[in-house]
Scaffold this active site. Structure first.
Site, PDB file in Angstrom:
ATOM      1  N   LYS A 171       0.835  -1.207   0.000  1.00 26.73           N
ATOM      2  CA  LYS A 171       0.000   0.000   0.000  1.00 26.73           C
ATOM      3  C   LYS A 171       0.878   1.269   0.000  1.00 26.73           C
ATOM      4  CE  LYS A 171      -3.529   2.793   0.525  1.00 26.73           C
ATOM      5  NZ  LYS A 171      -4.482   3.090  -0.534  1.00 26.73           N
ATOM      6  N   LYS A 239       0.106  11.574   5.716  1.00 27.25           N
ATOM      7  CA  LYS A 239       0.407  10.458   6.633  1.00 27.25           C
ATOM      8  C   LYS A 239       1.024   9.288   5.873  1.00 27.25           C
ATOM      9  CE  LYS A 239      -2.912   7.748   7.058  1.00 27.25           C
ATOM     10  NZ  LYS A 239      -3.495   6.498   6.567  1.00 27.25           N
TER      11      LYS A 239
END
Ligand code: NAD
Length: 293
Positions: A171, A239
């Site tokens: 990811k 993030k």
């Protein structure tokens, strides 16, 4: 695999929970936002007022939360999923978090006689609504096999990519590529506009050639029209790029363009755009170019 506890019914979690209901699962939802389970209940799911309530009796508990500290608190906290789950409950974290967090959840689950998977997703809000997410799972093969019917209700590309943490690592790679692609679409739009060329026609042509991509198709027009309602918030992508750079340091590799895109994401965030869609990288390009003039 019948009863699914679902924690975190935000942009992604809400439509994902809807799709689980549609696929015939008994879905119990819990989220921090007041009224956040109304949509699930209307769709045929059930409301739970606490983590304990959402966890008890569930065959699997899915978390779809913003960041690593949220997952650590909700899953491993004293009043968390692990503390309240039945033996054999499968814990599936589908949030995007640090690979270290995924491994900590997996080892803690294992020590408590539970199994865990990290199974982050790609495809955005639209992919979640349509049930066509890409799901990249890390953990044991047996846990992945148990989770497969759940994943099939949520996505179309479902791959077991390795042991605990591997899903999050893939990811991170995904987020690196997406951020870079959005930045370049933004730069292309600004270049065409500032040169007096119709950017809508330009994007059409780009989409049909080697420059075509899912990012261009899904984000190009909205960026052109300055529609930045999320979607995927800059705060979350910022993030994610932190996770990417941390992973790069751990793996001892240099990601120079990733480093630069992370700084550009930071810049648009500091310009007050953290709550907007990551397509707002376009505003950063305009800002650097002194636009609008
Ligand atoms: P979001 O902020 O819309 O949703 C998060 C939800 O979690 C909110 O409803 C919030 O109330 C709830 N929550 C937070 N802390 C909680 C707690 N302690 N207990 C119960 N509920 C709590 O975020 P999102 O866009 O749905 O993203 C969720 C995750 O999925 C993130 O890790 C993100 O990076 C990832 N992701 C997002 C997208 C996207 O396009 N939005 C795409 C792929 C992956």
């Amino acid at each position: 695999m019948r009863t699914i506890g679902f924690i975190g019914l935000g942009v992604m979690g809400a439509p994902m929970a809807d799709n689980l209901v549609k696929a015939g699962f008994d879905v119990v939802g819990h989220t921090r936002r007041p009224g956040g389970t109304d949509r699930l209940v209307a769709a045929g799911g059930r409301h739970a007022g606490s983590i304990a309530e959402v966890t008890r009796g569930a065959d699997a508990v899915i978390t779809m939360l913003p960041d690593s500290p949220d997952v650590t608190a909700v899953v491993l906290g004293p009043d968390g999923v692990l503390a309240h789950s039945d033996p054999g409950t499968l814990i599936i974290d589908m949030s995007t978090v640090r690979p270290q967090t995924a491994r900590l959840v997996a080892t803690s689950a294992d020590a408590a006689g539970r199994e865990a998977l990290d199974a982050p997703v790609s495809g955005g809000e639209q992919g979640a609504i349509e049930g066509v997410l890409s799901i990249m799972a890390g953990g044991s093969a047996s846990a992945f096999d148990r989770a497969r019917p759940v994943f099939e209700a949520l996505g179309t590309t479902i791959v077991h990519v390795g042991p605990a943490g591997a899903g999050q690592l893939v990811k991170a790679a995904n987020q690196l590529v997406v951020a870079g692609a959005i930045e370049l679409v933004a730069e292309a739009i600004v270049l065409m506009e500032a040169s007096g060329v119709d950017p809508a026609l330009g994007l059409d042509v780009l989409g049909g050639g080697l420059a075509g991509s899912t990012v261009l198709t899904r984000k190009g027009t909205a960026m052109l029209e300055r529609r930045f309602k999320p979607g995927f918030r800059v705060d979350l992508h910022h993030k994610d790029l932190g996770i990417v750079l941390d992973a790069a340091r751990t793996a001892k590799v240099a990601l120079p363009v990733g480093e630069l895109v992370a700084q550009l994401m930071e810049a648009v965030r500091e310009l007050g755009n953290g709550h907007l869609d990551h397509g707002v990288l376009l505003r950063g390009v305009e800002h650097l170019s002194g636009l609008p003039r």
